[in-house]
Motif scaffolding. Structure first.
Motif, short mmCIF file in Angstrom:
data_model
loop_
_atom_site.label_atom_id
_atom_site.label_comp_id
_atom_site.label_asym_id
_atom_site.label_seq_id
_atom_site.Cartn_x
_atom_site.Cartn_y
_atom_site.Cartn_z
N ALA A 1 -46.05 -36.78 75.52
CA ALA A 1 -47.40 -37.19 75.16
C ALA A 1 -47.53 -37.46 73.66
N ARG A 2 -46.90 -36.63 72.85
CA ARG A 2 -46.95 -36.87 71.40
C ARG A 2 -46.36 -38.23 71.05
N GLY A 3 -45.35 -38.63 71.80
CA GLY A 3 -44.76 -39.93 71.56
C GLY A 3 -45.72 -41.07 71.81
N VAL B 1 -36.00 -31.96 95.18
CA VAL B 1 -37.42 -31.91 94.80
C VAL B 1 -37.68 -30.97 93.63
N GLU B 2 -36.61 -30.49 93.00
CA GLU B 2 -36.74 -29.66 91.81
C GLU B 2 -36.07 -30.36 90.63
N PHE B 3 -36.61 -30.13 89.42
CA PHE B 3 -36.16 -30.86 88.24
C PHE B 3 -35.91 -29.89 87.09
N PRO B 4 -35.05 -30.28 86.14
CA PRO B 4 -34.89 -29.46 84.93
C PRO B 4 -36.20 -29.44 84.16
N PRO B 5 -36.44 -28.38 83.37
CA PRO B 5 -37.68 -28.32 82.59
C PRO B 5 -37.84 -29.56 81.71
N THR B 6 -39.06 -30.10 81.70
CA THR B 6 -39.38 -31.29 80.92
C THR B 6 -40.47 -30.95 79.92
N ASP B 7 -40.27 -31.35 78.68
CA ASP B 7 -41.27 -31.12 77.62
C ASP B 7 -42.27 -32.27 77.67
N ILE B 8 -43.23 -32.15 78.58
CA ILE B 8 -44.21 -33.23 78.74
C ILE B 8 -45.12 -33.32 77.52
N ALA B 9 -45.30 -32.21 76.83
CA ALA B 9 -46.08 -32.25 75.58
C ALA B 9 -45.42 -33.19 74.57
N ALA B 10 -44.09 -33.14 74.49
CA ALA B 10 -43.38 -34.03 73.57
C ALA B 10 -43.51 -35.48 74.00
N ALA C 1 -46.84 -44.25 81.92
CA ALA C 1 -47.06 -45.49 81.17
C ALA C 1 -48.51 -45.62 80.73
N GLU C 2 -49.42 -45.03 81.50
CA GLU C 2 -50.84 -45.17 81.16
C GLU C 2 -51.29 -44.18 80.09
N PHE C 3 -50.40 -43.29 79.63
CA PHE C 3 -50.72 -42.53 78.42
C PHE C 3 -51.04 -43.50 77.28
N GLY D 1 -48.91 -40.77 71.07
CA GLY D 1 -50.03 -40.63 70.14
C GLY D 1 -51.03 -39.57 70.51
N PHE D 2 -50.71 -38.71 71.45
CA PHE D 2 -51.57 -37.60 71.85
C PHE D 2 -51.39 -36.42 70.91
N GLU D 3 -52.40 -35.59 70.81
CA GLU D 3 -52.19 -34.21 70.42
C GLU D 3 -51.75 -33.46 71.67
N ALA D 4 -50.94 -32.45 71.52
CA ALA D 4 -50.41 -31.77 72.70
C ALA D 4 -50.15 -30.31 72.42
N VAL D 5 -50.25 -29.51 73.49
CA VAL D 5 -50.00 -28.09 73.38
C VAL D 5 -49.29 -27.64 74.66
N THR D 6 -48.34 -26.73 74.50
CA THR D 6 -47.68 -26.11 75.64
C THR D 6 -48.35 -24.77 75.91
N VAL D 7 -48.76 -24.55 77.14
CA VAL D 7 -49.48 -23.33 77.51
C VAL D 7 -48.64 -22.51 78.47
N ARG D 8 -48.36 -21.28 78.05
CA ARG D 8 -47.66 -20.32 78.91
C ARG D 8 -48.53 -19.11 79.22
#
Length: 570
Positions: free
Chosen positions: A517-519, A506-515, A467-469, A521-528
């Protein structure tokens, strides 16, 4: 003038210039009164975030900050952040509206809530005493270094303050200051005697030493005594750049730092609790080591482990008095000059035991975690958190302020990312709660606008505090948020997994946290891979008009080196 307005104006005059919170009906008039008087208000999206922002701001600015919340649920929402601040002895003022009628939906025992987490409780009781009681709460926060909950009953807030107590002169107060505690001469002499007997001393500085004056005094005393220097995690960066610095002592310590501390015949904690984290449950203290603790709070001496000598006093004053006493003791009488000079030379030569060329070369080459060799386990899909952290350390500007969340990942940004001084890392970990890291970075960023703010989060903490994003974006903070994303609560995975326990909880499906953040108003990048970090370099070279989130998909093949230490404390 109503009590709410009079209290708000008086608090600003008393030095409370920064307020965080979520405004509801109960704290509306008080908050607006503070803003009208001159305080800066930052609206968070959740009271828990607001509490941690206020905590971080107070730590990094060296001033008292305030948290403003609604009665009942506004306060309960903030309690985890308040607990962190209280356990860390942060000078923080919590301004909470209060209902006193037990039949109200908003009623809770707010005084009991404060006590349960170690905060001090106070209350505004009448129109005649409101200003005095509010100022006493500020005094306690500043002079006793406490988190103080000031309850403001709704009925009292609406009362009229007598004219004689509402004038400009009555509301113009002098902000309180904490007077440094002067150490007793006998204690300083005892400290000097212990120092002079030592051949391998180590100084460990903590929260009570986080100031340039204390650093300079400790560096001078360490040089005279041949001591190595280390810090607790909350004081990391205090000795940055000193060739005899071991960086952090305790669970985060590098192998070389831990080995050298274990060899010490004297460990002096300067404003440092010497608790289970800083001393690895006592395993960093050799069997023949002398332990000394210097703290301006007498109740802190020996609170976590037995000490051979406790000195009550301000860290800077104690170190300077020890230097002065050492010099005075070195003034020989006329007939003893030659003999004492020879003995002094022998003592000085022996005292160089820890400051030899070999040890100095080892510290320069291997004391930082990033200089410790490791097998890079990166793949095409996930990056080793060590590789990620080393690369970010090289890419990000040196003048940075870092807020770190809790979790399996936390040692990597805490220790692999360098900080310029004691105000470079805001470490809100006294309560070990996840979800505080982003709010920590926001508060630290507002306290240090001259530095690039960096929030280092795990994926669990990032989603918990997401929420604090919005607050980051709304404030226009040029922040870099790095998410060490292993799609799990990694600490639990690596603690319970080896014993064959099921990990579905304690395990979760993959989450696109970059997406996500974009919501906001962030710029975002996925790093592998390391190559993907080029986007961070491009952002740094650009206008930085929007914050940047790095969704780093990190390998999850092992628990962090410090994790075993963490679970020993459970």
């Amino acid at each position: 003038m109503k009590v709410a307005e009079a209290v708000g104006r008086a608090l600003y005059a008393a030095g409370v210039g920064q307020v965080f919170g979520v405004v509801g009906s109960g704290n509306f008039h008080l908050t607006n009164a503070m803003v009208a008087a001159g305080s800066r208000f930052v609206a968070a999206r959740h009271e828990g975030g607001a509490a941690t922002m206020a905590d971080a701001y107070a730590r990094m600015s060296g001033t008292v900050a305030a948290l403003s919340v609604h009665q009942g649920p506004g306060l309960t929402n903030a309690m985890t952040g308040i607990a962190e601040a209280a356990k860390s002895r942060t000078p923080l003022l919590v301004l909470a509206a209060e209902v006193t009628e037990p039949r109200s939906n908003f009623y809770v025992d707010q005084e009991a809530l404060a006590r349960s987490v170690g905060a001090v409780s106070a209350r505004v009781t009448s129109a005649e005493d409101a200003v005095t009681e509010a100022l006493d709460a500020v005094r306690r926060a500043v002079c006793e270094r406490r988190t103080v909950l000031l309850n403001l009953p709704l009925g009292v807030q609406a009362l009229d303050v007598p004219d004689a107590l509402a004038g400009e002169s009555a509301l113009a107060v002098v902000p309180p200051e904490r007077a440094p505690v002067e150490p007793e001469f006998a204690d300083v002499e005892a400290l000097v005697r212990v120092l002079e007997k030592s051949r391998r001393p180590v100084f460990v500085a903590g929260r009570g030493a986080r100031s340039p004056g204390a650093r300079d005094a400790l560096v001078a005393l360490a040089e005279r005594q041949g001591a190595l220097l280390a810090t607790s995690a909350v004081a990391r960066g205090l000795f940055h750049g000193d060739p005899w610095s071991l960086d952090v002592s305790g669970g985060f310590a590098s192998p070389l730092a831990a080995a050298l501390i274990q060899e010490a015949d004297l460990i002096v904690g300067w404003g440092c609790a010497l608790n289970m984290w800083t001393m690895r449950h006592g395993r960093l203290i050799g069997p023949d080591s002398t332990v000394v603790q210097v703290d301006d709070d007498v109740s802190a001496l020996g609170a976590h482990r037995e000490v051979h000598l406790g000195v009550t006093g301000d860290v800077e004053l104690a170190a300077r008095r020890a230097l002065e006493t050492h010099v005075a003791n070195r003034q020989p009488q006329q007939g003893e000059q030659a003999q004492q000079g020879h003995r002094a030379q022998q003592r000085q030569q022996a005292r160089q035991g820890f400051r030899t060329a070999d040890i100095g070369a080892s510290i320069a080459a291997r004391v930082r975690w990033r200089d410790v060799p490791y097998d890079d386990t990166s793949t095409r899909e996930r990056i080793d958190p060590r590789t990620l952290s080393v690369a970010l350390d090289d890419i990000l500007p040196a003048e940075r302020v870092i807020g770190v969340d809790s979790g399996n990942f936390m040692g990597y940004p805490s220790m692999y990312l360098s900080v310029p001084d004691e105000n470079g890392l805001c470490f809100t970990q006294a309560f070990q709660s996840i979800g505080l890291g982003l709010a920590t970075a926001i508060g630290a960023a507002l306290a240090r606008p001259d530095r690039l703010p960096v929030a280092a989060l795990g994926d669990g903490g990032a989603m918990m505090g997401a929420a604090e994003f919005d607050t980051v974006r709304r404030l226009g903070l040029p922040m870099v948020v790095v998410v060490y994303n292993d799609d799990a609560y990694g600490a639990e995975v690596h603690h319970f997994g080896p014993d064959g326990h099921p990990l579905e909880t304690v395990e979760f499906p993959p989450t696109d946290i970059a997406a996500v953040a974009r919501g906001y108003g962030f710029e975002a990048v996925t790093v592998r891979t390391r190559v993907d970090l080029k986007a961070v370099e491009d952002w740094l070279a650009g206008p930085r008009s929007a914050p940047l989130l790095v969704d780093a998909k990190v390998v999850a093949d092992r628990g962090a080196w410090w994790l075993e230490e963490a679970f020993r404390g459970h």
